[in-house]
Design a protein around this motif. Structure first.
Motif, PDB file in Angstrom:
ATOM      1  N   ARG A 149      26.896 -18.568  50.828  1.00  6.46           N
ATOM      2  CA  ARG A 149      27.931 -19.520  51.271  1.00  6.46           C
ATOM      3  C   ARG A 149      27.697 -20.878  50.608  1.00  6.46           C
ATOM      4  NH1 ARG A 149      26.956 -19.331  57.310  1.00  6.46           N
ATOM      5  NH2 ARG A 149      28.364 -21.126  57.357  1.00  6.46           N
ATOM      6  N   LEU A 150      26.452 -21.292  50.545  1.00  5.29           N
ATOM      7  CA  LEU A 150      26.130 -22.590  49.917  1.00  5.29           C
ATOM      8  C   LEU A 150      26.459 -22.559  48.425  1.00  5.29           C
ATOM      9  CD1 LEU A 150      22.689 -23.390  51.591  1.00  5.29           C
ATOM     10  CD2 LEU A 150      24.856 -24.563  51.993  1.00  5.29           C
ATOM     11  N   LYS A 151      26.091 -21.471  47.773  1.00  4.88           N
ATOM     12  CA  LYS A 151      26.326 -21.366  46.331  1.00  4.88           C
ATOM     13  C   LYS A 151      27.821 -21.420  46.019  1.00  4.88           C
ATOM     14  CE  LYS A 151      25.557 -18.573  42.258  1.00  4.88           C
ATOM     15  NZ  LYS A 151      24.780 -17.584  41.558  1.00  4.88           N
ATOM     16  N   LYS A 152      28.609 -20.700  46.826  1.00 10.32           N
ATOM     17  CA  LYS A 152      30.052 -20.672  46.585  1.00 10.32           C
ATOM     18  C   LYS A 152      30.648 -22.079  46.755  1.00 10.32           C
ATOM     19  CE  LYS A 152      34.379 -18.379  47.636  1.00 10.32           C
ATOM     20  NZ  LYS A 152      35.102 -19.646  47.512  1.00 10.32           N
ATOM     21  N   ARG A 153      30.222 -22.758  47.808  1.00 11.84           N
ATOM     22  CA  ARG A 153      30.743 -24.090  48.075  1.00 11.84           C
ATOM     23  C   ARG A 153      30.427 -25.027  46.896  1.00 11.84           C
ATOM     24  NH1 ARG A 153      32.436 -25.658  53.172  1.00 11.84           N
ATOM     25  NH2 ARG A 153      33.047 -27.829  53.168  1.00 11.84           N
ATOM     26  N   LEU A 154      29.212 -24.946  46.400  1.00 11.64           N
ATOM     27  CA  LEU A 154      28.798 -25.809  45.285  1.00 11.64           C
ATOM     28  C   LEU A 154      29.636 -25.501  44.038  1.00 11.64           C
ATOM     29  CD1 LEU A 154      26.631 -27.910  44.491  1.00 11.64           C
ATOM     30  CD2 LEU A 154      25.329 -26.049  43.523  1.00 11.64           C
ATOM     31  N   GLU A 155      29.824 -24.223  43.755  1.00 12.04           N
ATOM     32  CA  GLU A 155      30.578 -23.865  42.546  1.00 12.04           C
ATOM     33  C   GLU A 155      32.048 -24.233  42.687  1.00 12.04           C
ATOM     34  OE1 GLU A 155      29.137 -19.947  41.261  1.00 12.04           O
ATOM     35  OE2 GLU A 155      27.647 -21.212  40.239  1.00 12.04           O
ATOM     36  N   ASP A 156      32.580 -24.136  43.896  1.00 11.35           N
ATOM     37  CA  ASP A 156      33.984 -24.517  44.106  1.00 11.35           C
ATOM     38  C   ASP A 156      34.181 -26.018  43.875  1.00 11.35           C
ATOM     39  OD1 ASP A 156      34.725 -21.950  44.546  1.00 11.35           O
ATOM     40  OD2 ASP A 156      34.886 -22.099  46.723  1.00 11.35           O
ATOM     41  N   ILE A 157      33.186 -26.806  44.267  1.00 19.38           N
ATOM     42  CA  ILE A 157      33.282 -28.250  44.020  1.00 19.38           C
ATOM     43  C   ILE A 157      33.212 -28.518  42.514  1.00 19.38           C
ATOM     44  CG2 ILE A 157      32.115 -30.487  44.317  1.00 19.38           C
ATOM     45  CD1 ILE A 157      31.238 -29.508  47.102  1.00 19.38           C
ATOM     46  N   ARG A 158      32.310 -27.856  41.834  1.00 21.25           N
ATOM     47  CA  ARG A 158      32.149 -28.067  40.389  1.00 21.25           C
ATOM     48  C   ARG A 158      33.416 -27.746  39.619  1.00 21.25           C
ATOM     49  NH1 ARG A 158      26.461 -25.107  39.154  1.00 21.25           N
ATOM     50  NH2 ARG A 158      25.125 -26.930  39.368  1.00 21.25           N
ATOM     51  N   HIS A 159      34.116 -26.708  40.046  1.00 22.71           N
ATOM     52  CA  HIS A 159      35.279 -26.276  39.282  1.00 22.71           C
ATOM     53  C   HIS A 159      36.576 -26.863  39.791  1.00 22.71           C
ATOM     54  CE1 HIS A 159      32.275 -23.422  37.750  1.00 22.71           C
ATOM     55  NE2 HIS A 159      32.949 -23.612  36.641  1.00 22.71           N
ATOM     56  N   GLY A 160      36.464 -27.729  40.806  1.00 21.89           N
ATOM     57  CA  GLY A 160      37.657 -28.437  41.260  1.00 21.89           C
ATOM     58  C   GLY A 160      38.478 -27.687  42.285  1.00 21.89           C
ATOM     59  N   TYR A 161      37.928 -26.604  42.871  1.00 22.11           N
ATOM     60  CA  TYR A 161      38.660 -25.881  43.909  1.00 22.11           C
ATOM     61  C   TYR A 161      38.447 -26.507  45.290  1.00 22.11           C
ATOM     62  CZ  TYR A 161      39.330 -22.396  40.295  1.00 22.11           C
ATOM     63  OH  TYR A 161      39.675 -21.776  39.132  1.00 22.11           O
ATOM     64  N   GLU A 162      37.405 -27.298  45.407  1.00 26.58           N
ATOM     65  CA  GLU A 162      37.121 -28.008  46.664  1.00 26.58           C
ATOM     66  C   GLU A 162      37.040 -29.490  46.328  1.00 26.58           C
ATOM     67  OE1 GLU A 162      36.136 -27.358  49.917  1.00 26.58           O
ATOM     68  OE2 GLU A 162      36.210 -25.156  49.889  1.00 26.58           O
ATOM     69  N   PRO A 163      37.478 -30.361  47.270  1.00 24.02           N
ATOM     70  CA  PRO A 163      37.402 -31.801  46.979  1.00 24.02           C
ATOM     71  C   PRO A 163      35.961 -32.247  46.736  1.00 24.02           C
ATOM     72  CG  PRO A 163      38.104 -31.394  49.257  1.00 24.02           C
ATOM     73  CD  PRO A 163      38.046 -30.058  48.585  1.00 24.02           C
ATOM     74  N   ASP A 164      35.831 -33.229  45.869  1.00 26.82           N
ATOM     75  CA  ASP A 164      34.519 -33.742  45.480  1.00 26.82           C
ATOM     76  C   ASP A 164      34.125 -34.875  46.421  1.00 26.82           C
ATOM     77  OD1 ASP A 164      32.254 -34.528  44.064  1.00 26.82           O
ATOM     78  OD2 ASP A 164      33.431 -35.771  42.675  1.00 26.82           O
ATOM     79  N   GLU A 165      33.904 -34.546  47.686  1.00 27.87           N
ATOM     80  CA  GLU A 165      33.740 -35.612  48.678  1.00 27.87           C
ATOM     81  C   GLU A 165      32.431 -36.375  48.549  1.00 27.87           C
ATOM     82  OE1 GLU A 165      33.150 -34.335  52.806  1.00 27.87           O
ATOM     83  OE2 GLU A 165      33.200 -32.279  52.036  1.00 27.87           O
ATOM     84  N   PHE A 166      31.458 -35.825  47.848  1.00 32.71           N
ATOM     85  CA  PHE A 166      30.184 -36.547  47.710  1.00 32.71           C
ATOM     86  C   PHE A 166      30.059 -37.259  46.368  1.00 32.71           C
ATOM     87  CE2 PHE A 166      29.504 -32.810  50.471  1.00 32.71           C
ATOM     88  CZ  PHE A 166      29.253 -33.478  51.653  1.00 32.71           C
ATOM     89  N   GLU A 167      31.148 -37.240  45.588  1.00 34.17           N
ATOM     90  CA  GLU A 167      31.172 -37.882  44.267  1.00 34.17           C
ATOM     91  C   GLU A 167      30.065 -37.360  43.361  1.00 34.17           C
ATOM     92  OE1 GLU A 167      31.566 -42.123  44.835  1.00 34.17           O
ATOM     93  OE2 GLU A 167      33.412 -41.838  45.963  1.00 34.17           O
ATOM     94  N   TRP A 168      30.052 -36.046  43.216  1.00 31.97           N
ATOM     95  CA  TRP A 168      29.067 -35.389  42.366  1.00 31.97           C
ATOM     96  C   TRP A 168      29.616 -35.112  40.967  1.00 31.97           C
ATOM     97  CZ3 TRP A 168      27.495 -31.127  46.428  1.00 31.97           C
ATOM     98  CH2 TRP A 168      26.636 -31.695  47.385  1.00 31.97           C
ATOM     99  N   ILE A 169      30.941 -35.191  40.855  1.00 35.15           N
ATOM    100  CA  ILE A 169      31.584 -34.779  39.599  1.00 35.15           C
ATOM    101  C   ILE A 169      31.852 -36.009  38.738  1.00 35.15           C
ATOM    102  CG2 ILE A 169      33.610 -33.639  38.608  1.00 35.15           C
ATOM    103  CD1 ILE A 169      31.706 -31.851  40.335  1.00 35.15           C
ATOM    104  N   TYR A 170      31.283 -36.011  37.547  1.00 39.35           N
ATOM    105  CA  TYR A 170      31.522 -37.101  36.596  1.00 39.35           C
ATOM    106  C   TYR A 170      32.455 -36.578  35.503  1.00 39.35           C
ATOM    107  CZ  TYR A 170      30.733 -40.213  32.665  1.00 39.35           C
ATOM    108  OH  TYR A 170      30.925 -41.054  31.600  1.00 39.35           O
ATOM    109  N   LYS A 171      33.626 -37.203  35.403  1.00 39.82           N
ATOM    110  CA  LYS A 171      34.561 -36.772  34.367  1.00 39.82           C
ATOM    111  C   LYS A 171      34.265 -37.490  33.077  1.00 39.82           C
ATOM    112  CE  LYS A 171      38.315 -35.371  37.329  1.00 39.82           C
ATOM    113  NZ  LYS A 171      39.575 -35.724  37.975  1.00 39.82           N
TER     114      LYS A 171
END
Ligand SMILES: *Cc1c(COP(=O)(O)O)cnc(C)c1O
Length: 353
Positions: A328-350
């Motif tokens: 469950r944790l892995k899926k959540r992390l990958e969904d954030i990385r690929h933009g399927y989940e909001p980046d609420e912790f500001e982990w994604i640098y464009k």
């Protein structure tokens, strides 16, 4: 900072790469970033074709081990934008590693611009299939040539990149190490320095000869508490709680570790960062309250631990399934990385275009 100049390769190797069978770390992209430190400052970096660099056998890093690195990932998200996962946190760790190894600091702008330049040059090397990414390997090493023991006055900063496929790490069997030591408190365990790996090879090789995949390192004083595993931090599910060793100077502060703990908190999973004794892992196994164990690191995100060997006694864990906390944790992390989940912790640098 000036724009970083790019010297392009005459013939790309891209067509030789089978993007359906990338594996991990098998291919290096066409270009690399190169920068020197001399005359008391980090000189302007440049992007050049990947290849050999001149060196002398008297360069200090070979003799006295001033060499550190990072491991991080860039992706193309679902909108085709190039992103880097948590580069600022990797930069903070790089600074700590550099400071511990007496290397001169570089600014965040210098580091991030360097990453951007090399990734943009090899944008076509960023894989797009699910679970794949461009692995980034910044490395800094002493280059001054001299035989006397001293802190180097010259360094090289190189960024290599490698397209990597989904890392379906097969479940691993680990051995709790009760004799050898990877790092002691006050040493260099928290720094991502080359020597930590060199020193871990021998005990790891012995463990492999005994049929294990990895070593679970314990504290250097009396081998009673778990530190981490190989190139990964380690996490357990005990009584339904996510339990992981609290950071010490002997443990690498993993970006994946931090990300998974943050996500677990958010998902309502109770998280405990504390000393984790070998005895309580054994007891948890015997009582059936230890339901999961896994490694956390950039390469695989999570790597399932199937069995833990404690003083010769094999603790085989239940098989994981879709409800397992690690998946469950892995899926959540990958969904954030690929933009399927909001980046609420500001982990994604464009990466700016
Ligand atoms: C790099 C590394 C990790 C994992 O760190 P991440 O930032 O999650 O990739 C864990 N332990 C050691 C010893 C490492 O070198």
């Amino acid at each position: 900072m000036n724009p970083i100049p790019v010297e392009r390769i005459s013939q790309s190797r891209l067509s030789m790469i089978d993007f359906n069978n990338l594996g991990f770390g098998n291919y290096l992209s066409d270009h690399m970033l190169l920068a020197n430190y001399n005359d008391g400052r980090w000189q302007d970096p440049k992007v050049v074709p990947y290849g050999e660099i001149p060196m002398t056998p008297a360069m200090l890093s070979l003799h006295y081990g001033q060499a550190i690195f990072e491991g991080m990932k860039a992706f193309k998200n679902k909108n085709g934008e190039l992103i880097i996962f948590r580069p600022q946190r990797h930069y903070q760790r790089l600074l700590k590693s550099m400071e511990r190894m007496c290397m001169p600091a570089m600014s965040e702008e210098y580091f991030i611009n360097s990453l951007n330049a090399v990734i943009k040059t090899d944008e076509q090397w960023v894989p797009t299939s699910e679970g794949s990414s461009l692995y980034l390997r910044p490395v800094i090493f002493a280059t001054e040539s001299r035989l006397g023991v001293k802190i180097s006055d010259e360094y090289k900063f190189v960024i290599l990149t490698s397209p990597v496929g989904p890392y379906f790490a097969k479940p691993v069997r680990v051995k709790v190490e009760e004799h050898y030591v990877r790092a002691a408190e006050g040493g260099t365990g928290f720094a991502k320095c080359a020597g930590n790996y060199g020193g871990a090879f021998y005990p790891t090789q012995l463990a492999k000869e005994q049929g294990f995949d990895q070593v679970l390192w314990t504290d250097a004083c009396d081998h009673k508490y778990i530190d981490e595993s190989g190139a990964m931090n380690v996490m357990f599910v005990l009584n339904g709680k996510l339990v992981t060793p609290k950071l010490t100077s002997a443990i690498l502060d993993g970006v994946t570790r931090n990300s998974l703990l943050t996500l677990a908190n958010k998902m309502g999973i109770v998280v405990e960062e504390r000393k984790v004794s070998v005895a309580e892992i054994k007891e948890g196994f015997e009582k059936g309250t230890l339901t999961e164990a896994f490694g956390a690191g950039t390469a695989a995100v999570v790597s399932t631990i199937a069995a833990i060997n404690i003083s010769g006694e094999e603790c085989v864990l239940p098989e994981i399934n879709g409800h397992s906390i690690q998946l469950r944790l892995k899926k959540r992390l990958e969904d954030i990385r690929h933009g399927y989940e909001p980046d609420e912790f500001e982990w994604i640098y464009k990466i700016p275009q």
